[in-house]
Design an enzyme around this catalytic site. Sequence first.
Site, PDB file in Angstrom:
ATOM      1  N   LYS A 107       0.441  -1.396   0.360  1.00 42.62           N
ATOM      2  CA  LYS A 107       0.099  -0.079   0.487  1.00 42.62           C
ATOM      3  C   LYS A 107       0.744   1.329   0.094  1.00 42.62           C
ATOM      4  CE  LYS A 107      -3.661  -2.448   2.846  1.00 42.62           C
ATOM      5  NZ  LYS A 107      -4.618  -2.563   4.204  1.00 42.62           N
ATOM      6  N   GLY A 135      -7.281  -3.768   1.494  1.00 40.00           N
ATOM      7  CA  GLY A 135      -8.744  -3.974   2.987  1.00 40.00           C
ATOM      8  C   GLY A 135      -8.136  -3.787   3.901  1.00 40.00           C
ATOM      9  N   SER A 137      -6.780  -5.417   7.226  1.00 40.25           N
ATOM     10  CA  SER A 137      -6.499  -6.709   6.658  1.00 40.25           C
ATOM     11  C   SER A 137      -4.753  -6.668   7.358  1.00 40.25           C
ATOM     12  CB  SER A 137      -6.039  -7.469   5.618  1.00 40.25           C
ATOM     13  OG  SER A 137      -5.485  -6.413   4.914  1.00 40.25           O
ATOM     14  N   LYS A 190      -4.718   6.067   3.586  1.00 40.81           N
ATOM     15  CA  LYS A 190      -5.660   5.858   4.051  1.00 40.81           C
ATOM     16  C   LYS A 190      -3.995   6.293   5.117  1.00 40.81           C
ATOM     17  CE  LYS A 190      -4.349   1.383   5.079  1.00 40.81           C
ATOM     18  NZ  LYS A 190      -3.495   0.780   6.168  1.00 40.81           N
ATOM     19  N   ASP A 243     -10.197   0.215   5.857  1.00 40.66           N
ATOM     20  CA  ASP A 243      -8.786   0.325   6.239  1.00 40.66           C
ATOM     21  C   ASP A 243      -9.033   1.576   6.839  1.00 40.66           C
ATOM     22  OD1 ASP A 243      -6.740  -0.939   5.785  1.00 40.66           O
ATOM     23  OD2 ASP A 243      -6.330  -0.498   4.210  1.00 40.66           O
ATOM     24  N   SER A 253      -0.864  -1.113  13.788  1.00 40.93           N
ATOM     25  CA  SER A 253      -0.375  -0.610  12.873  1.00 40.93           C
ATOM     26  C   SER A 253       0.764   0.063  13.284  1.00 40.93           C
ATOM     27  CB  SER A 253      -1.974   0.738  12.653  1.00 40.93           C
ATOM     28  OG  SER A 253      -1.472   1.793  11.389  1.00 40.93           O
ATOM     29  N   ARG A 254       1.412  -0.213  12.100  1.00 40.43           N
ATOM     30  CA  ARG A 254       3.177   1.707  12.374  1.00 40.43           C
ATOM     31  C   ARG A 254       3.013   2.138  12.180  1.00 40.43           C
ATOM     32  NH1 ARG A 254       5.988  -3.702   9.522  1.00 40.43           N
ATOM     33  NH2 ARG A 254       4.957  -5.423  10.228  1.00 40.43           N
ATOM     34  N   GLU A 279       4.797   3.352   6.138  1.00 40.27           N
ATOM     35  CA  GLU A 279       4.136   3.280   4.401  1.00 40.27           C
ATOM     36  C   GLU A 279       3.659   4.581   4.113  1.00 40.27           C
ATOM     37  OE1 GLU A 279       4.928   2.442   1.753  1.00 40.27           O
ATOM     38  OE2 GLU A 279       5.216   0.173   1.132  1.00 40.27           O
TER      39      GLU A 279
END
Length: 339
Positions: A107, A135, A137, A190, A243, A253-254, A279
């Site tokens: 992503k 999505g 995940s 996102k 997401d 979530s990093r 990211e």
Amino acid sequence: MTSNRVFIAGAGGFGCSLAVLADRYGCQVTLWSKFQEEIDAIRRLGENKRLLPGVPIPPTVNLTTDLSEAAQVALVILAVPSVAVRDVAKAMSPSIRPGSLLVNVGKGLEPGTLKRLSQVIREELPNCRVAVLSGPSHAEEVARGVPTTVAVASEDRASAQRVQDILSCDTFRIYVNDDVVGTELGGALKNIIAVAAGICDGMELGDNAKAALMTRGIVEMSRLGVALGGRSETFGGLTGIGDLIVTCMSMHSRNRRAGILIGQGISPKVAVEKVGTVEGYVTTQSAYRLARQMQVEMPILEQLYAVLYEEKDVLLALRTLMGRPVRHESEDALLALEK
Ligand SMILES: NC(=O)c1ccc[n+]([C@@H]2O[C@H](COP(=O)([O-])OP(=O)(O)OC[C@H]3O[C@@H](n4cnc5c(N)ncnc54)[C@H](O)[C@@H]3O)[C@@H](O)[C@H]2O)c1
């Protein structure tokens, strides 16, 4: 899930989780890493202790550093960070067969060119069929068999449906979406809002502020996505709001974790180094340039860019956002009022 051979390029958190999932449902899985030490460590420890600790990689998963093994499979999954996508696709090109099906699960946008990752893959592998999967995940949950839903999109619907056939199972439900641009951009953009949500948490701003950030964040994502050719409804689906919710709310979530550190006063560079693949940090810069090119108004993105790349203080960024001129909530209504 049909029994098929699957090659996964990228043995990090998400690559490993998809390997575990696909193996569990009867696929013959090959997991590739560019780095011999990463493969050796997985072989020795039976897991990727650094990137997906506590998730055993079954011995039935074939581990390799040889990209030519991607030649004879039903599906190639690209699970590397956006900065590595072009190099990996290029390295694959001598051995991959024309007509091979690839699905990108990374992503982001390519730094520098600002291209979507499927565009990058198409440039390097013009004879392959390309799909994108996105999505809510988190790798940690996908690997544990926690119910997960995602969307898959491709320029040709048959390719998206093929990915759906190969990877769907009772814990991983895949919807086909015809909007490749929106599906890809939902997943990429996102991460920007997730970094901002983490900052919000790090500053202990409370639930109202975070809800506002997510709500206005999806408006900004959709604005840029539509300007770039995506459909606004896609941003209300799994790859957009779905997401966004998971990334902004979860400690998995990093992007959010890096944001929390920044909100606590740690410099953005140090925060990203501490957390690993973030990211949203790289994508903020790419999206900022795209928004300028397309003349799309994205106030949250602008302030986040200033915090991440121009050393703007987070409190000042917050004040700038809250101090903007008041306006109508709906853009359509605003346009009508302006006429
Ligand atoms: N972790 C998740 O929950 C999750 C979920 C969905 C999508 N994604 C996306 O998948 C992509 C990968 O994320 P991740 O969490 O697995 O990252 P990660 O940091 O856990 O693993 C990255 C993998 O890519 C490899 N890699 C890094 N640089 C490389 C290079 N230059 N050439 C070849 N290989 C390289 C690493 O060896 C590692 O195996 C990201 O774009 C991420 O946004 C992650």
